[in-house]
Each structure stands twice: as C-alpha cells, then as structure tokens.
Motif scaffolding. Structure first.
Motif, PDB file in Angstrom:
ATOM      1  N   PHE A   1      40.229  27.316  90.795  1.00  0.00           N
ATOM      2  CA  PHE A   1      40.947  26.237  91.487  1.00  0.00           C
ATOM      3  C   PHE A   1      42.424  26.593  91.548  1.00  0.00           C
ATOM      4  CE2 PHE A   1      37.209  23.851  90.087  1.00  0.00           C
ATOM      5  CZ  PHE A   1      36.887  23.187  91.264  1.00  0.00           C
TER       6      PHE A   1
ATOM      7  N   ALA B   1      48.772  25.185  91.955  1.00  0.00           N
ATOM      8  CA  ALA B   1      50.029  24.970  92.673  1.00  0.00           C
ATOM      9  C   ALA B   1      50.050  25.844  93.921  1.00  0.00           C
ATOM     10  CB  ALA B   1      51.220  25.312  91.785  1.00  0.00           C
TER      11      ALA B   1
ATOM     12  N   LYS C   1      53.433  29.085  98.259  1.00  0.00           N
ATOM     13  CA  LYS C   1      53.867  29.390  99.625  1.00  0.00           C
ATOM     14  C   LYS C   1      52.701  29.233 100.572  1.00  0.00           C
ATOM     15  CE  LYS C   1      56.350  32.741 102.504  1.00  0.00           C
ATOM     16  NZ  LYS C   1      56.971  34.078 102.613  1.00  0.00           N
TER      17      LYS C   1
ATOM     18  N   SER D   1      52.589  29.701 104.849  1.00  0.00           N
ATOM     19  CA  SER D   1      53.333  29.795 106.100  1.00  0.00           C
ATOM     20  C   SER D   1      52.491  30.514 107.130  1.00  0.00           C
ATOM     21  CB  SER D   1      54.641  30.549 105.867  1.00  0.00           C
ATOM     22  OG  SER D   1      54.349  31.867 105.442  1.00  0.00           O
TER      23      SER D   1
ATOM     24  N   LEU E   1      44.642  40.842  99.743  1.00  0.00           N
ATOM     25  CA  LEU E   1      44.807  39.741  98.793  1.00  0.00           C
ATOM     26  C   LEU E   1      45.178  40.374  97.454  1.00  0.00           C
ATOM     27  CD1 LEU E   1      44.279  36.711  97.868  1.00  0.00           C
ATOM     28  CD2 LEU E   1      41.936  37.445  97.402  1.00  0.00           C
TER      29      LEU E   1
ATOM     30  N   SER F   1      57.509  34.419  91.536  1.00  0.00           N
ATOM     31  CA  SER F   1      57.102  33.898  92.833  1.00  0.00           C
ATOM     32  C   SER F   1      58.260  33.933  93.827  1.00  0.00           C
ATOM     33  CB  SER F   1      56.473  32.507  92.721  1.00  0.00           C
ATOM     34  OG  SER F   1      57.456  31.519  92.619  1.00  0.00           O
TER      35      SER F   1
ATOM     36  N   ASN G   1      57.516  35.694  97.255  1.00  0.00           N
ATOM     37  CA  ASN G   1      57.621  34.873  98.460  1.00  0.00           C
ATOM     38  C   ASN G   1      58.738  35.307  99.396  1.00  0.00           C
ATOM     39  OD1 ASN G   1      55.590  33.415  97.277  1.00  0.00           O
ATOM     40  ND2 ASN G   1      56.800  31.581  96.878  1.00  0.00           N
TER      41      ASN G   1
ATOM     42  N   PHE H   1      59.161  38.059 100.735  1.00  0.00           N
ATOM     43  CA  PHE H   1      58.686  38.956 101.795  1.00  0.00           C
ATOM     44  C   PHE H   1      58.018  38.142 102.895  1.00  0.00           C
ATOM     45  CE2 PHE H   1      59.103  41.553  98.061  1.00  0.00           C
ATOM     46  CZ  PHE H   1      59.679  42.714  98.554  1.00  0.00           C
TER      47      PHE H   1
ATOM     48  N   GLY I   1      55.939  38.847 105.117  1.00  0.00           N
ATOM     49  CA  GLY I   1      54.513  39.117 105.286  1.00  0.00           C
ATOM     50  C   GLY I   1      53.624  38.383 104.286  1.00  0.00           C
ATOM     51  N   VAL I   2      54.231  37.832 103.243  1.00  0.00           N
ATOM     52  CA  VAL I   2      53.461  37.025 102.284  1.00  0.00           C
ATOM     53  C   VAL I   2      53.286  35.635 102.895  1.00  0.00           C
ATOM     54  CG1 VAL I   2      53.471  35.943  99.985  1.00  0.00           C
ATOM     55  CG2 VAL I   2      54.247  38.310 100.268  1.00  0.00           C
ATOM     56  N   THR I   3      52.028  35.319 103.273  1.00  0.00           N
ATOM     57  CA  THR I   3      51.802  34.060 103.989  1.00  0.00           C
ATOM     58  C   THR I   3      51.300  32.950 103.069  1.00  0.00           C
ATOM     59  OG1 THR I   3      49.606  34.841 104.613  1.00  0.00           O
ATOM     60  CG2 THR I   3      51.380  35.145 106.225  1.00  0.00           C
ATOM     61  N   HIS I   4      50.528  33.301 102.040  1.00  0.00           N
ATOM     62  CA  HIS I   4      50.015  32.298 101.116  1.00  0.00           C
ATOM     63  C   HIS I   4      50.230  32.793  99.696  1.00  0.00           C
ATOM     64  CE1 HIS I   4      47.774  31.651 104.792  1.00  0.00           C
ATOM     65  NE2 HIS I   4      47.410  30.453 104.382  1.00  0.00           N
ATOM     66  N   ASN I   5      50.569  31.868  98.816  1.00  0.00           N
ATOM     67  CA  ASN I   5      50.690  32.222  97.407  1.00  0.00           C
ATOM     68  C   ASN I   5      50.294  31.006  96.573  1.00  0.00           C
ATOM     69  OD1 ASN I   5      51.315  33.340  94.951  1.00  0.00           O
ATOM     70  ND2 ASN I   5      53.516  33.541  95.315  1.00  0.00           N
ATOM     71  N   TYR I   6      49.305  31.187  95.705  1.00  0.00           N
ATOM     72  CA  TYR I   6      48.807  30.080  94.886  1.00  0.00           C
ATOM     73  C   TYR I   6      48.749  30.473  93.417  1.00  0.00           C
ATOM     74  CZ  TYR I   6      46.941  28.004  99.186  1.00  0.00           C
ATOM     75  OH  TYR I   6      46.812  27.467 100.427  1.00  0.00           O
ATOM     76  N   LEU I   7      48.939  29.491  92.544  1.00  0.00           N
ATOM     77  CA  LEU I   7      48.600  29.679  91.136  1.00  0.00           C
ATOM     78  C   LEU I   7      47.154  29.245  90.963  1.00  0.00           C
ATOM     79  CD1 LEU I   7      51.651  28.254  89.158  1.00  0.00           C
ATOM     80  CD2 LEU I   7      51.149  30.644  89.734  1.00  0.00           C
ATOM     81  N   ARG I   8      46.393  30.036  90.218  1.00  0.00           N
ATOM     82  CA  ARG I   8      44.992  29.692  89.983  1.00  0.00           C
ATOM     83  C   ARG I   8      44.662  29.791  88.500  1.00  0.00           C
ATOM     84  NH1 ARG I   8      42.194  29.032  94.634  1.00  0.00           N
ATOM     85  NH2 ARG I   8      43.102  29.922  96.523  1.00  0.00           N
TER      86      ARG I   8
ATOM     87  N   TRP J   1      48.032  34.473  93.006  1.00  0.00           N
ATOM     88  CA  TRP J   1      47.249  35.073  94.086  1.00  0.00           C
ATOM     89  C   TRP J   1      47.999  34.936  95.402  1.00  0.00           C
ATOM     90  CZ3 TRP J   1      42.193  37.136  93.544  1.00  0.00           C
ATOM     91  CH2 TRP J   1      41.669  37.041  92.253  1.00  0.00           C
TER      92      TRP J   1
END
Lengths: 155, 151
Positions: A141, A144, A147, A149, B70, B84, B88, B90, B92-99, B106
C-alpha cells in the motif's frame, strides 16, 4: 522516427485540449497547419499506438476508489504468460506487468489493484491468488504520494 | 465535488474516447441530449475540481521513443524528505510513492534514451548516497487500463 512537426504537435497536445467549440482549429493555428491536417495527424498517432487514448484522465480518488495496492507476485518463470493474462482479466486490476527479479526481490509480476477500501484490496488479492495458484505475494500500500505529474515530452 | 448523473455519464463517455472531430464537445452533447455549452461548462468544472486531471491525448511513452522504468529504494526514515526532493527534481520522474516495505520509496521515470535514463539513475545514486536502488523495467505488459467503470 518523429519529425520536428510531429514533436511540435505532441508539445501542443500535451497542454490539454482547449475547452472551446473547435479545439483542434485553435491548436492547428498555433502549429501553422489546418484543422483537418491536425486531426488527421492525431488519428495517425492513434493508429500507430503513439496515442494510447484520447480522452479524460480521471483522478480515481474522487470516484470513491480511495484504496489501491501494488500487489507483487512471485510467479514461476514458465507460467508468467498464463498467469499474467489471467490476472489482467480481473476488472479490479488496472495494470499488470512482468518485471525482472533482483537479489532480495523475488517478485516478477506486478499488478495494481483498485478497491474502495484497504480490506477490499486484500480480498481481491486473495481471490486472484486462489484463481491463479500463486501463493507468494505481497500487497504494497502507498502511505504517501510524493509526486504525481504528467510527463512533458520533448521539453 | 459531488458528481450528478449527467456528470457521471459525461465522464464515462469522455474517459473512453473523445471524438477526433472538429467539434468534439458538440458530438458528446448530442449523444447526451444536452447543449454543447453545458458539456464544456461541466468539463471545465470537473477540471477545476481536479476530478479530471487532464483532457486530451494520453501518449504511449515507449512508442514515441522514450524509455522508462520503475525504481525501488531503501531509504532511512529520517532521510525521506531529503532523498525525495532529489528524486523529484528530475522532470522525467512522474510518480513517486512511499510504500510499506523495506524498499520504501517507489518512483517511475522516463527519459529519451536508455543511456540518458542510466545517467539519471547514476546521478540519483551519487547525490542521495542511497546504494540500494533497483530498476525494474517492464518486460511485458499484460494490461494497462486507465478508464474506470462508474456506477
């Protein structure tokens, strides 16, 4: 290969469709091409698969799908194709990819599972596990969003 | 934002496909039996409210020549903000999540070439000092669906 005009079209399109009666005419004007030429170019992008979809990208959170889990699976190499297709067939699965294993990372199949709650994601994953006989899996899961975009190409 | 039935029908239509025609909103309006101006107004409101993130072309990054992957990192909890911020930065980094995993960060990244992608990942390794970064590029895509069923 994309020519300079193709790249210009992509640069304009990724700004989003203007909310006017004739949006393509407006964009075409900026690109010094005709409305018909632009629409034809967009159609050809769609035919070649460069444009995957022409429409609205929606925020799932606002539609009540508040939980999503990245579920990673350790699938025997020889079974990846079959299991991948089987998992992709679940409507709750929006993404399904094969990815490489690494030392300390045994999972080679990745799915994104959407549910209204965390529990629902757990139940969906159990259902998928039973159907495909893949017992070694984990739900990751997100805690947070750091980012999110849209990609801007050729900028 | 509360979506009414017309909004939901409209979303369903424009999520699946917007007509590639000179007057796309008029065509949508006709199939819903409402005025074009109402369609445009409703779409505007849903964009403003963030229900619709973007309207238009959704590109297949690979088909237009981009390479993506990924990445998963193991980041010490007290360094998450710092790392982060670097990741972030860059474009080209479109998504960034903590998991919830020892690989706790990720992110997805796109670049114009494999060489460029590897350069960025090296830069991220060097400037964050995080050694455990694994890159997991998609080897096969079984499904990528971005449209959603609305009840």
């Amino acid at each position: 290969m994309l020519d300079e005009q193709d790249k210009n079209v992509i640069r304009e399109l990724q700004k989003g469709l203007p909310l006017v009666s004739r949006p393509f005419e407006l964009i075409a004007g900026r690109l010094q091409m005709s409305e018909t030429e632009l629409i034809e170019r967009v159609r050809s992008f769609e035919r070649s698969g460069m444009i995957r979809r022409f429409g609205a990208a929606v925020r799932h959170h606002d539609l009540g799908y508040t939980a999503n889990a990245m579920v990673v699976w350790d699938v025997p190499d020889g079974a990846v194709d079959e299991v991948g297709q089987s998992m992709a067939a679940f409507k709750e699965v929006t993404h399904c990819y094969q990815r490489p294993r690494h030392p300390g990372w045994p999972y080679n199949l990745f799915t994104v599972v959407h549910g209204r709650t965390r529990d629902e994601c757990v139940q969906i994953s159990e259902k998928i596990s039973k159907k495909t006989n893949i017992a070694n899996y984990r739900l990751l899961f997100s805690t947070a969003e750091l980012k999110k975009s849209s990609m801007r190409y050729f900028e | 934002m509360n979506l009414d039935d017309v909004d939901k029908k409209l979303l369903k239509l424009i999520q699946a496909d917007l007509p590639l025609a000179p007057e796309p909103f008029r065509e949508i309006a006709e199939s819903l039996g409402i005025e074009e101006a109402e369609v445009i107004g409703r779409v505007f409101n849903m964009l403003e409210a963030g229900v619709i993130r973007r309207l238009g072309a959704i590109f297949d990054s690979r088909k237009i020549g981009y390479t993506g992957t990924l990445c998963a990192l193991k980041v010490a909890v007290d360094r998450i903000d710092e790392v982060s911020a670097i990741v972030n930065s860059f474009p080209g980094v479109t998504h960034n999540y903590l998991r919830e995993h020892t690989f706790n960060m990720w992110f997805t990244i796109l670049a114009e070439s494999k060489t460029k992608l590897d350069e960025i990942l090296d830069t991220i390794r060097q400037s964050t000092g995080v050694e455990e970064i694994i890159s997991l590029p998609a080897e096969k895509v079984f499904k990528i669906r971005v449209s959603f069923e609305l009840d």
